[in-house]
Write an enzyme that holds these catalytic residues in place. Structure first.
Site, PDB file in Angstrom:
ATOM      1  N   LEU A  79       0.866  -1.168   0.000  1.00 40.18           N
ATOM      2  CA  LEU A  79       0.000   0.000   0.000  1.00 40.18           C
ATOM      3  C   LEU A  79       0.905   1.222   0.000  1.00 40.18           C
ATOM      4  O   LEU A  79       1.964   1.215   0.640  1.00 40.18           O
ATOM      5  CB  LEU A  79      -0.899   0.032   1.249  1.00 40.18           C
ATOM      6  CG  LEU A  79      -1.965  -1.055   1.388  1.00 40.18           C
ATOM      7  CD1 LEU A  79      -2.687  -0.913   2.725  1.00 40.18           C
ATOM      8  CD2 LEU A  79      -2.968  -1.000   0.239  1.00 40.18           C
ATOM      9  N   ASP A  80       0.506   2.269  -0.710  1.00 45.26           N
ATOM     10  CA  ASP A  80       1.274   3.512  -0.687  1.00 45.26           C
ATOM     11  C   ASP A  80       1.437   3.988   0.753  1.00 45.26           C
ATOM     12  O   ASP A  80       0.609   3.697   1.622  1.00 45.26           O
ATOM     13  CB  ASP A  80       0.546   4.609  -1.476  1.00 45.26           C
ATOM     14  CG  ASP A  80       0.560   4.366  -2.975  1.00 45.26           C
ATOM     15  OD1 ASP A  80       1.338   3.513  -3.439  1.00 45.26           O
ATOM     16  OD2 ASP A  80      -0.234   5.034  -3.674  1.00 45.26           O
ATOM     17  N   GLN A  81       2.476   4.767   0.989  1.00 45.74           N
ATOM     18  CA  GLN A  81       2.742   5.270   2.338  1.00 45.74           C
ATOM     19  C   GLN A  81       1.517   5.950   2.941  1.00 45.74           C
ATOM     20  O   GLN A  81       1.186   5.733   4.112  1.00 45.74           O
ATOM     21  CB  GLN A  81       3.915   6.253   2.312  1.00 45.74           C
ATOM     22  CG  GLN A  81       4.252   6.855   3.678  1.00 45.74           C
ATOM     23  CD  GLN A  81       5.464   7.770   3.635  1.00 45.74           C
ATOM     24  OE1 GLN A  81       6.089   7.937   2.593  1.00 45.74           O
ATOM     25  NE2 GLN A  81       5.808   8.360   4.765  1.00 45.74           N
ATOM     26  N   THR A  88      -1.650   5.588   2.058  1.00 43.10           N
ATOM     27  CA  THR A  88      -2.886   4.822   1.956  1.00 43.10           C
ATOM     28  C   THR A  88      -2.995   3.909   3.167  1.00 43.10           C
ATOM     29  O   THR A  88      -2.046   3.214   3.525  1.00 43.10           O
ATOM     30  CB  THR A  88      -2.912   3.972   0.671  1.00 43.10           C
ATOM     31  OG1 THR A  88      -2.831   4.846  -0.457  1.00 43.10           O
ATOM     32  CG2 THR A  88      -4.206   3.166   0.576  1.00 43.10           C
TER      33      THR A  88
END
Length: 325
Positions: A138-140, A142
């Site tokens: 997951l993106d930082q 998100t």
């Protein structure tokens, strides 16, 4: 002395009498070629009725086949007491509700303060030995559900499900505006922006990318959208929603098109003022991995994990409902 995780066991049924052990390992126990190679080099990696054997032997009905994986640790990851929210854990998996703002795995120049550091610390406190194996990322910024495999067998199985498209990943997002259609598919190839390589754009020469969306709620100046990923490109949801004119609220990289205009009409200036107020209401893109469904690699049953909307997104929804309605 070599230590092992608990063995995975398979009892040969009558219909598979006289099959090759190699066939059982591949077709019934779903052991990948890579893992099989590792198991063959391990003293107790593959046993038949408790005895180490060649995989070319034939099995008999009632025989017990077991595979054992050596215990491992992420020795290159510094343990740190970083709290995290556990949704589920057993000897094969750890499912976490990741907070926004934390990177999943150490990267060049960022070796600490990641989810990996916290998980490794947690396992050491429990005196357990596992290697940190995130099945997906997951993106930082998100938040939401993320799965960590505790051994190569579990990692292989869930990864294969993702490649096959049988893992159901759902996201909740708050976006500027309202999509033209209440639901639909965004089928736009994605690749790097040649002018800004850290960004991604929809381009005819990009990699095939598909996001399915459904509008769950509309407000005066935005929408709550549920999204399902059918591919896993970097920044996919953020890029796709921007491409249809509904960028995620709070996203500092994929911003509303009004920010880029040098001259604004009075109506556009008024709209931009609302957009800016909403973007300032949350310190990151309003994106949350709300639900994940996959087949457990050992229990072989579908499992669904859900993470409630985090406080910052709940506060944003309150603002959409009331302050700007």
């Amino acid at each position: 002395m070599i230590s092992y995780y608990s063995p995975l066991t398979y009892i040969i049924p009558p219909a598979e009498d006289d099959w090759l052990l190699k066939t059982i390992l591949h077709k019934r126990m779903d052991v990948s070629r890579k893992l099989l190679s590792r198991l063959k080099q391990t003293e107790q990696g593959i046993t038949l009725n408790g005895e180490r054997v060649y995989i070319s032997v034939r099995v008999k009905a009632g025989d017990t086949v077991q595979i054992r994986m050596e215990t491992e640790e992420s020795e290159d990851i510094l343990p740190q007491p970083i709290p995290f929210d556990i949704l589920y854990e057993d000897e094969h998996l750890l499912v976490i509700n990741k907070a926004a703002g934390i990177i999943v795995h150490p990267t060049h120049g960022h070796y600490t303060d990641t989810l990996a550091n916290g998980v490794v610390y947690y396992w050491k406190q429990k005196q357990e030995r596992f290697r940190f194996r995130p099945v997906h990322r997951l993106d930082q910024e998100t938040s939401g559900v993320i799965v960590i495999a505790k051994n190569p067998y579990s990692h292989q199985h869930i990864s294969e499900q993702m490649i096959a498209g049988t893992v159901d990943k759902r996201y909740a997002a708050f976006v500027h505006g309202v999509p033209v259609a209440a639901s639909g598919d965004i089928n736009g190839p994605i690749d790097r922006d040649p002018e800004e390589p850290h960004r991604r754009i929809v381009t005819p020469d990009g990699y095939p990318s598909l996001t399915r969306y459904k509008v769950k709620k509309t407000y005066a100046h935005g929408s709550r959208v549920e999204l399902k990923l059918e591919s896993g490109r970097t920044h996919q949801i953020r890029v796709h929603m921007t491409s249809i004119g509904c960028p995620l609220i709070g996203d500092g990289m994929y911003r509303h098109e009004l920010y880029g205009l040098s001259e604004l009409t009075p109506a556009q200036a008024e709209q931009l003022e609302v957009v800016a107020v909403l973007d300032a209401a949350i310190p990151r893109q309003a994106l949350h991995a709300v639900r994940l469904t996959f087949k457990h690699p050992v229990l072989l049953r579908d499992m669904t994990f859900e993470a409630p909307l985090p406080p910052d997104m709940a506060a944003l929804e309150e603002k959409l409902q009331h302050a700007l309605a």
